[in-house]
Design a protein around this motif. Structure first.
Motif, PDB file in Angstrom:
ATOM      1  N   ASN A  36       0.814  -1.214   0.000  1.00  0.00           N
ATOM      2  CA  ASN A  36       0.000   0.000   0.000  1.00  0.00           C
ATOM      3  C   ASN A  36       0.850   1.269   0.000  1.00  0.00           C
ATOM      4  OD1 ASN A  36      -2.567  -1.159  -0.063  1.00  0.00           O
ATOM      5  ND2 ASN A  36      -2.583  -1.450   2.150  1.00  0.00           N
ATOM      6  N   TYR A  37       1.987   1.228   0.659  1.00  0.00           N
ATOM      7  CA  TYR A  37       2.775   2.427   0.863  1.00  0.00           C
ATOM      8  C   TYR A  37       3.898   2.521  -0.156  1.00  0.00           C
ATOM      9  CZ  TYR A  37       0.410   2.177   5.343  1.00  0.00           C
ATOM     10  OH  TYR A  37      -0.546   2.103   6.312  1.00  0.00           O
ATOM     11  N   SER A  39       2.852   7.905  -0.549  1.00  0.00           N
ATOM     12  CA  SER A  39       1.457   7.534  -0.764  1.00  0.00           C
ATOM     13  C   SER A  39       1.114   6.366   0.151  1.00  0.00           C
ATOM     14  CB  SER A  39       1.240   7.120  -2.223  1.00  0.00           C
ATOM     15  OG  SER A  39      -0.029   6.537  -2.401  1.00  0.00           O
ATOM     16  N   GLY A  64      -4.799   6.569  -4.880  1.00  0.00           N
ATOM     17  CA  GLY A  64      -5.588   7.782  -4.793  1.00  0.00           C
ATOM     18  C   GLY A  64      -5.194   8.733  -3.677  1.00  0.00           C
ATOM     19  N   ILE A  65      -4.197   8.343  -2.864  1.00  0.00           N
ATOM     20  CA  ILE A  65      -3.797   9.167  -1.717  1.00  0.00           C
ATOM     21  C   ILE A  65      -2.301   9.463  -1.812  1.00  0.00           C
ATOM     22  CG2 ILE A  65      -3.724   9.376   0.784  1.00  0.00           C
ATOM     23  CD1 ILE A  65      -5.848   7.117   0.862  1.00  0.00           C
ATOM     24  N   THR A  66      -1.951  10.743  -1.848  1.00  0.00           N
ATOM     25  CA  THR A  66      -0.545  11.124  -1.845  1.00  0.00           C
ATOM     26  C   THR A  66      -0.333  12.268  -0.862  1.00  0.00           C
ATOM     27  OG1 THR A  66      -0.796  12.733  -3.647  1.00  0.00           O
ATOM     28  CG2 THR A  66      -0.249  10.466  -4.265  1.00  0.00           C
ATOM     29  N   ASP A  67       0.885  12.430  -0.414  1.00  0.00           N
ATOM     30  CA  ASP A  67       1.188  13.506   0.523  1.00  0.00           C
ATOM     31  C   ASP A  67       2.614  13.993   0.305  1.00  0.00           C
ATOM     32  OD1 ASP A  67       0.265  13.920   4.044  1.00  0.00           O
ATOM     33  OD2 ASP A  67       0.782  15.365   2.489  1.00  0.00           O
ATOM     34  N   SER A 125       1.306  10.922  -8.735  1.00  0.00           N
ATOM     35  CA  SER A 125      -0.060  10.408  -8.807  1.00  0.00           C
ATOM     36  C   SER A 125      -0.017   8.946  -8.391  1.00  0.00           C
ATOM     37  CB  SER A 125      -0.628  10.560 -10.209  1.00  0.00           C
ATOM     38  OG  SER A 125       0.162   9.856 -11.155  1.00  0.00           O
ATOM     39  N   ARG A 126      -1.138   8.448  -7.924  1.00  0.00           N
ATOM     40  CA  ARG A 126      -1.197   7.035  -7.527  1.00  0.00           C
ATOM     41  C   ARG A 126      -2.579   6.501  -7.925  1.00  0.00           C
ATOM     42  NH1 ARG A 126       0.513   3.955  -2.833  1.00  0.00           N
ATOM     43  NH2 ARG A 126       0.618   1.805  -3.578  1.00  0.00           N
TER      44      ARG A 126
END
Lengths: 108, 111
Positions: free
Chosen positions: B30-31, B49, B53-56, B67-68
């Protein structure tokens, strides 16, 4: 904010001598600490983590929360230990932060 | 068993050009993370990430985008290359248990 500090960029010892690579951290929560190693022309790889409390290739590291340190130690260095060593901290959100690294050279 | 694969391994860019560094992993992690490694500066986190759909942002996100869209892929985009972006870039993935698996790196030179 989380931060990892390795005060020594270069460390040189003779074969058979003890070695200690220093790592200090700052983090307000409960961190997970790791040591990663990068041998010449190889990928960065995990050496050990504080929660496992094991010895890998003769290396150990103890988390000292009072001193916010996670120093890596080996009683008798070998030439094959020559590598770049990184201390890393993972926070509760899985953000993984590395220190500046210490290049260890073990001389024959 | 490929693990984490980065492409390309080497690239020379001219100032102002753009490019995408590709990273894919086949471990269903996931990471995922992007770092840059500069001499004497260690590994600096660019972006990470925690799932599709989640990035930081990390420590040094300026000049980069990510992008993910899938679990497997985490591309890093440089829009307007600058000499300060000359570095070795590493992608990594993790189950979240702490051990991160790294790619072999991409050596980028901006001239």
């Amino acid at each position: 904010a989380q931060r990892v500090t390795q005060p020594e960029k270069l460390l040189s010892v003779f074969k058979g001598a003890p070695v200690e690579l220093k790592c200090n951290y700052s983090y307000s929560g409960s961190p997970e600490l790791f040591w990663y190693v990068q041998y010449s022309r190889q990928r960065l790889q995990l050496l050990l983590r504080h929660i496992s409390r094991e010895s890998i290739k003769g290396f150990t590291a103890d988390l000292n929360k009072g001193e916010t340190s996670f120093h890596l130690k080996k009683p008798f260095a070998q030439e094959e230990d020559s590598a770049m060593y990184y201390c890393a901290l993972r926070n509760s959100g899985s953000r993984l932060t590395f220190g500046e690294g210490t290049q260890l050279t073990v001389n024959p | 068993n490929a693990g984490v694969t980065q492409t390309p391994k080497f690239r020379i860019l001219k100032i102002g050009q753009s490019m995408t560094l590709q990273c894919t992993q086949d471990m269903n992690h996931n990471y995922m993370y992007w770092y840059r490694q500069d001499p004497g500066m260690g590994l600096k986190l660019i972006y990470y990430s925690v799932g599709a759909g989640i990035t930081d942002k990390g420590e040094v996100p300026n000049g980069y985008n990510v992008s993910r869209s899938t679990t497997e892929d985490f591309p890093l985009r440089l829009e307007l290359a600058a000499p300060s972006q000359t570095s070795v870039y590493f992608c990594a993935s993790s189950m979240g248990t702490g051990e991160a698996f790294f790619g072999q790196g991409t050596r980028l030179t901006v001239v």
